[in-house]
Design an enzyme around this catalytic site. Structure first.
Site, PDB file in Angstrom:
ATOM      1  N   ARG A  93      12.420  16.797  -5.433  1.00 30.80           N
ATOM      2  CA  ARG A  93      11.314  17.615  -4.897  1.00 30.80           C
ATOM      3  C   ARG A  93       9.955  17.236  -5.475  1.00 30.80           C
ATOM      4  O   ARG A  93       9.017  18.021  -5.459  1.00 30.80           O
ATOM      5  CB  ARG A  93      11.583  19.102  -5.085  1.00 30.80           C
ATOM      6  N   LYS A 117      -1.859   8.941   1.169  1.00 28.65           N
ATOM      7  CA  LYS A 117      -0.932   8.892   2.308  1.00 28.65           C
ATOM      8  C   LYS A 117       0.264   8.047   1.902  1.00 28.65           C
ATOM      9  O   LYS A 117       0.106   6.946   1.385  1.00 28.65           O
ATOM     10  CB  LYS A 117      -1.595   8.250   3.528  1.00 28.65           C
ATOM     11  N   GLU A 157     -10.759  -4.729   5.981  1.00 25.99           N
ATOM     12  CA  GLU A 157     -11.001  -3.333   5.572  1.00 25.99           C
ATOM     13  C   GLU A 157     -12.306  -3.238   4.776  1.00 25.99           C
ATOM     14  O   GLU A 157     -13.052  -2.264   4.905  1.00 25.99           O
ATOM     15  CB  GLU A 157      -9.834  -2.776   4.733  1.00 25.99           C
ATOM     16  N   LYS A 209     -13.896   5.259  -0.109  1.00 27.01           N
ATOM     17  CA  LYS A 209     -12.689   5.932   0.368  1.00 27.01           C
ATOM     18  C   LYS A 209     -12.445   7.218  -0.413  1.00 27.01           C
ATOM     19  O   LYS A 209     -12.080   8.243   0.156  1.00 27.01           O
ATOM     20  CB  LYS A 209     -11.458   5.006   0.310  1.00 27.01           C
ATOM     21  N   GLU A 224      -7.350  14.497   6.779  1.00 29.60           N
ATOM     22  CA  GLU A 224      -7.850  13.908   8.010  1.00 29.60           C
ATOM     23  C   GLU A 224      -8.074  14.916   9.124  1.00 29.60           C
ATOM     24  O   GLU A 224      -7.584  14.765  10.244  1.00 29.60           O
ATOM     25  CB  GLU A 224      -6.915  12.781   8.493  1.00 29.60           C
ATOM     26  N   ARG A 243     -12.432  12.081   7.558  1.00 31.08           N
ATOM     27  CA  ARG A 243     -11.541  10.984   7.215  1.00 31.08           C
ATOM     28  C   ARG A 243     -11.299  10.057   8.403  1.00 31.08           C
ATOM     29  O   ARG A 243     -10.929   8.905   8.237  1.00 31.08           O
ATOM     30  CB  ARG A 243     -10.231  11.537   6.636  1.00 31.08           C
ATOM     31  N   ASN A 271     -10.916   5.113  10.430  1.00 25.58           N
ATOM     32  CA  ASN A 271     -10.229   4.440  11.533  1.00 25.58           C
ATOM     33  C   ASN A 271     -11.136   3.496  12.310  1.00 25.58           C
ATOM     34  O   ASN A 271     -10.748   2.991  13.368  1.00 25.58           O
ATOM     35  CB  ASN A 271      -9.641   5.474  12.502  1.00 25.58           C
ATOM     36  N   HIS A 277      -9.837   0.599  14.220  1.00 20.14           N
ATOM     37  CA  HIS A 277      -8.378   0.746  14.224  1.00 20.14           C
ATOM     38  C   HIS A 277      -7.819   1.273  15.542  1.00 20.14           C
ATOM     39  O   HIS A 277      -6.653   1.030  15.833  1.00 20.14           O
ATOM     40  CB  HIS A 277      -7.920   1.636  13.075  1.00 20.14           C
ATOM     41  N   HIS A 282      -5.243  -1.187  16.512  1.00 21.28           N
ATOM     42  CA  HIS A 282      -3.802  -0.875  16.569  1.00 21.28           C
ATOM     43  C   HIS A 282      -3.215  -1.234  17.926  1.00 21.28           C
ATOM     44  O   HIS A 282      -2.084  -1.723  18.016  1.00 21.28           O
ATOM     45  CB  HIS A 282      -3.562   0.613  16.302  1.00 21.28           C
ATOM     46  N   HIS A 327      -2.583  -7.434  10.638  1.00 13.70           N
ATOM     47  CA  HIS A 327      -3.341  -6.188  10.733  1.00 13.70           C
ATOM     48  C   HIS A 327      -4.846  -6.442  10.611  1.00 13.70           C
ATOM     49  O   HIS A 327      -5.635  -5.913  11.392  1.00 13.70           O
ATOM     50  CB  HIS A 327      -2.863  -5.207   9.656  1.00 13.70           C
TER      51      HIS A 327
HETATM   52  N1  LIG Z   1      -1.110   4.702   2.678  1.00 10.50           N
HETATM   53  C1  LIG Z   1      -2.213   4.286   3.285  1.00 10.50           C
HETATM   54  O1  LIG Z   1      -3.243   4.958   3.299  1.00 10.50           O
HETATM   55  C2  LIG Z   1      -2.209   2.941   3.937  1.00 10.50           C
HETATM   56  C3  LIG Z   1      -3.414   2.357   4.346  1.00 10.50           C
HETATM   57  C4  LIG Z   1      -3.386   1.075   4.903  1.00 10.50           C
HETATM   58  C5  LIG Z   1      -2.177   0.411   5.023  1.00 10.50           C
HETATM   59  N2  LIG Z   1      -1.021   1.000   4.630  1.00 10.50           N
HETATM   60  C6  LIG Z   1       0.262   0.292   4.739  1.00 10.50           C
HETATM   61  O2  LIG Z   1       0.197  -0.848   3.897  1.00 10.50           O
HETATM   62  C7  LIG Z   1       1.127  -1.820   4.374  1.00 10.50           C
HETATM   63  C8  LIG Z   1       0.485  -3.190   4.307  1.00 10.50           C
HETATM   64  O3  LIG Z   1       0.159  -3.462   2.957  1.00 10.50           O
HETATM   65  P1  LIG Z   1      -0.036  -4.960   2.443  1.00 10.50           P
HETATM   66  O4  LIG Z   1      -0.869  -5.692   3.412  1.00 10.50           O
HETATM   67  O5  LIG Z   1      -0.462  -4.878   1.027  1.00 10.50           O
HETATM   68  O6  LIG Z   1       1.437  -5.571   2.600  1.00 10.50           O
HETATM   69  P2  LIG Z   1       2.630  -5.880   1.567  1.00 10.50           P
HETATM   70  O7  LIG Z   1       2.800  -4.801   0.597  1.00 10.50           O
HETATM   71  O8  LIG Z   1       3.801  -6.234   2.385  1.00 10.50           O
HETATM   72  O9  LIG Z   1       2.110  -7.189   0.815  1.00 10.50           O
HETATM   73  C9  LIG Z   1       1.937  -8.372   1.542  1.00 10.50           C
HETATM   74  C10 LIG Z   1       2.707  -9.551   0.920  1.00 10.50           C
HETATM   75  O10 LIG Z   1       2.023 -10.000  -0.240  1.00 10.50           O
HETATM   76  C11 LIG Z   1       2.921 -10.115  -1.343  1.00 10.50           C
HETATM   77  N3  LIG Z   1       2.086  -9.857  -2.535  1.00 10.50           N
HETATM   78  C12 LIG Z   1       1.597  -8.659  -2.948  1.00 10.50           C
HETATM   79  N4  LIG Z   1       0.739  -8.830  -3.963  1.00 10.50           N
HETATM   80  C13 LIG Z   1       0.679 -10.168  -4.210  1.00 10.50           C
HETATM   81  C14 LIG Z   1      -0.050 -10.970  -5.112  1.00 10.50           C
HETATM   82  N5  LIG Z   1      -0.965 -10.443  -5.941  1.00 10.50           N
HETATM   83  N6  LIG Z   1       0.140 -12.304  -5.089  1.00 10.50           N
HETATM   84  C15 LIG Z   1       1.010 -12.870  -4.201  1.00 10.50           C
HETATM   85  N7  LIG Z   1       1.718 -12.157  -3.298  1.00 10.50           N
HETATM   86  C16 LIG Z   1       1.550 -10.816  -3.307  1.00 10.50           C
HETATM   87  C17 LIG Z   1       4.009  -9.135  -1.056  1.00 10.50           C
HETATM   88  O11 LIG Z   1       5.202  -9.512  -1.696  1.00 10.50           O
HETATM   89  C18 LIG Z   1       4.114  -9.210   0.455  1.00 10.50           C
HETATM   90  O12 LIG Z   1       4.980 -10.277   0.803  1.00 10.50           O
HETATM   91  C19 LIG Z   1       1.524  -1.393   5.769  1.00 10.50           C
HETATM   92  O13 LIG Z   1       2.839  -0.909   5.745  1.00 10.50           O
HETATM   93  C20 LIG Z   1       0.551  -0.258   6.092  1.00 10.50           C
HETATM   94  O14 LIG Z   1       1.111   0.710   6.957  1.00 10.50           O
HETATM   95  C21 LIG Z   1      -1.025   2.231   4.082  1.00 10.50           C
HETATM   96 ZN   LIG Z   2      -6.226  -0.905   8.312  1.00  8.86          ZN
END
Ligand SMILES: NC(=O)c1ccc[n+]([C@@H]2O[C@H](COP(=O)([O-])OP(=O)(O)OC[C@H]3O[C@@H](n4cnc5c(N)ncnc54)[C@H](O)[C@@H]3O)[C@@H](O)[C@H]2O)c1
Ligand SMILES: [Zn+2]
Length: 367
Positions: A126, A148, A190, A232, A242, A246, A250, A253, A257, A269
């Site tokens: 929990r 999030k 971003e 942010k 949001e 917030r 987007n 986006h 998207h 992305h």
């Molecule tokens: N929670 C939120 O507010 C929010 C906002 C935007 C995106 N997201 C989510 O984030 C995700 C995308 O995140 P991402 O782009 O970081 O992807 P990811 O976490 O998959 O990382 C991308 C790749 O880079 C590798 N990697 C990470 N750090 C590294 C480093 N320093 N050196 C070498 N390789 C490295 C990872 O192993 C992975 O293969 C999506 O699922 C999206 O929905 C969430």
């Molecule tokens: Zn984004």
């Protein structure tokens, strides 16, 4: 203090307030910092296999050096692992290790790690505390800030999730030296977004410091990351769930998207968001909300960073519009658009006629 400056960004959320610590080389100092905070007795570090191979040893060493007990749990890298099966698997690992309510999690990695680990922390027994150590530029400027969390299901991305704030975020720009260029670009889209929605000076700096940013000058990156986190954090503090403000996050986006989905998620992305930002820039210019010159300046910056400014030739306009209609973020049942009125200022509008969307999709398409 050493020569390297430490920047602190506060996220003002009342009793859930926390700080983001930005420091070059900071990965090796997480243990020292955490030991004074009494967040948890013991931690499980959650990372994907790639990130674990690169950075887990340094983090675990830093924790061990200050007497903090910690263990590592990994999952396969990539978006495909961001699902309930991974969450259940990791939860099983926590339970078998005897982690209880006095213990905590550390999300090490990109947005996938952060979203999975944050979600797990919010539901394991929990809710147990968690800390973020984001290692992609996207995670450092976006996903690690704001609370999030979530996972994907077959029917859509991020459809299961919670709002759950971390207790602290550690950002070490040094880890970005290992990041593949394509991942760097996802974060840069971003970063450009923050300039347009809130910070004309950041936008100018991105124009001026392009070479340093692309060469991954760590001092410049640290400064830019801090600014993005401040923006942010300010937006999230004003509107955690949001309801209103917030939504400006987007920017690029809504159409982004739709383009991303229409590509069957083959388009990165950041590329989709870059195209989305160009398209809404054109919509704003056509509506007379901002000048053509400003729309061109945005297009110029996006292109200068090597991000796309046109809808790929193979993408069907009808498919993009279909995904636009299924967007889960709507105002009175209609998708909303974040439209720029100046570099540094945007408005939210659901008043974009379909003909105008058709026109910008046609005019900004690769041949
Ligand atoms: N929670 C939120 O507010 C929010 C906002 C935007 C995106 N997201 C989510 O984030 C995700 C995308 O995140 P991402 O782009 O970081 O992807 P990811 O976490 O998959 O990382 C991308 C790749 O880079 C590798 N990697 C990470 N750090 C590294 C480093 N320093 N050196 C070498 N390789 C490295 C990872 O192993 C992975 O293969 C999506 O699922 C999206 O929905 C969430
Ligand atoms: Zn984004």
């Amino acid at each position: 203090m050493g020569l390297v400056e430490e920047r602190l960004v506060g996220v003002g959320l009342g009793e859930r307030a926390y700080e983001i610590v930005i420091r070059e080389g900071g990965l090796a100092e997480v243990g020292r910092d955490l030991s004074g905070l009494k967040i948890a007795r013991r931690f499980a570090v959650v990372a994907d296999d790639r990130v674990a191979a690169l950075f887990a040893a340094k983090l675990l060493e830093s924790l061990a050096a200050t007497g903090i007990k910690a263990e590592l749990l990994t999952f396969p890298h990539g978006e495909a692992a961001k699902n309930m099966a991974t969450v259940a698997e990791l939860a099983g690992g926590l339970a078998r290790s005897g982690l209880d309510r006095g213990d905590g999690l550390i999300a090490l990695g990109g947005g996938v790690s952060g979203d999975i680990c944050g979600f797990l922390a919010s539901i394991y027994m929990r809710g147990i505390p968690f800390v973020q150590v984001p290692t992609t530029l996207l995670a450092q400027v976006d996903s690690s800030v704001g609370g999030k969390t979530g996972v994907d299901i077959a029917e859509g991305k991020n459809l299961l999730g919670t709002f759950y704030q971390p207790r602290r975020v550690y950002i070490d720009p040094l880890v970005l030296l290992e990041l593949p260029a394509a991942e760097m670009l996802n974060g840069l889209a971003e970063v450009i977004k923050y300039g347009v929605i809130h910070d004309a000076e950041l936008f100018r700096e991105l124009e001026e410091w392009r070479e340093a940013v692309l060469a991954r000058d760590l001092t410049v990156l640290a400064q830019i990351i801090a600014r993005c986190c401040e923006i942010k954090a300010a937006v999230v503090a004003a509107d955690e769930r949001e309801a209103d403000l917030r939504r400006i996050l987007n920017f690029g986006h809504t159409l982004g998207h739709a383009v991303e989905a229409a590509s069957g998620y083959t388009l990165a992305h950041g590329s989709a968001v870059a195209i989305g930002m160009v398209l809404v820039g054109e919509i704003a210019a056509a509506k007379g909300l901002w000048s053509r010159g400003e729309a061109e300046r945005l297009r110029g910056l996006i292109s200068a960073y090597g991000l796309p400014v046109e809808v790929p030739a193979g993408l069907d306009r009808g498919a993009i519009k279909k995904y636009l209609k299924t967007d889960k973020k709507t105002v009175a049942g209609r998708p909303f658009f974040v439209l720029p009125v100046a570099i540094g200022k945007v408005i939210i509008s659901a008043e974009v006629p379909e003909e105008l969307i058709d026109q910008v999709l046609t005019d900004n398409r690769a041949n």
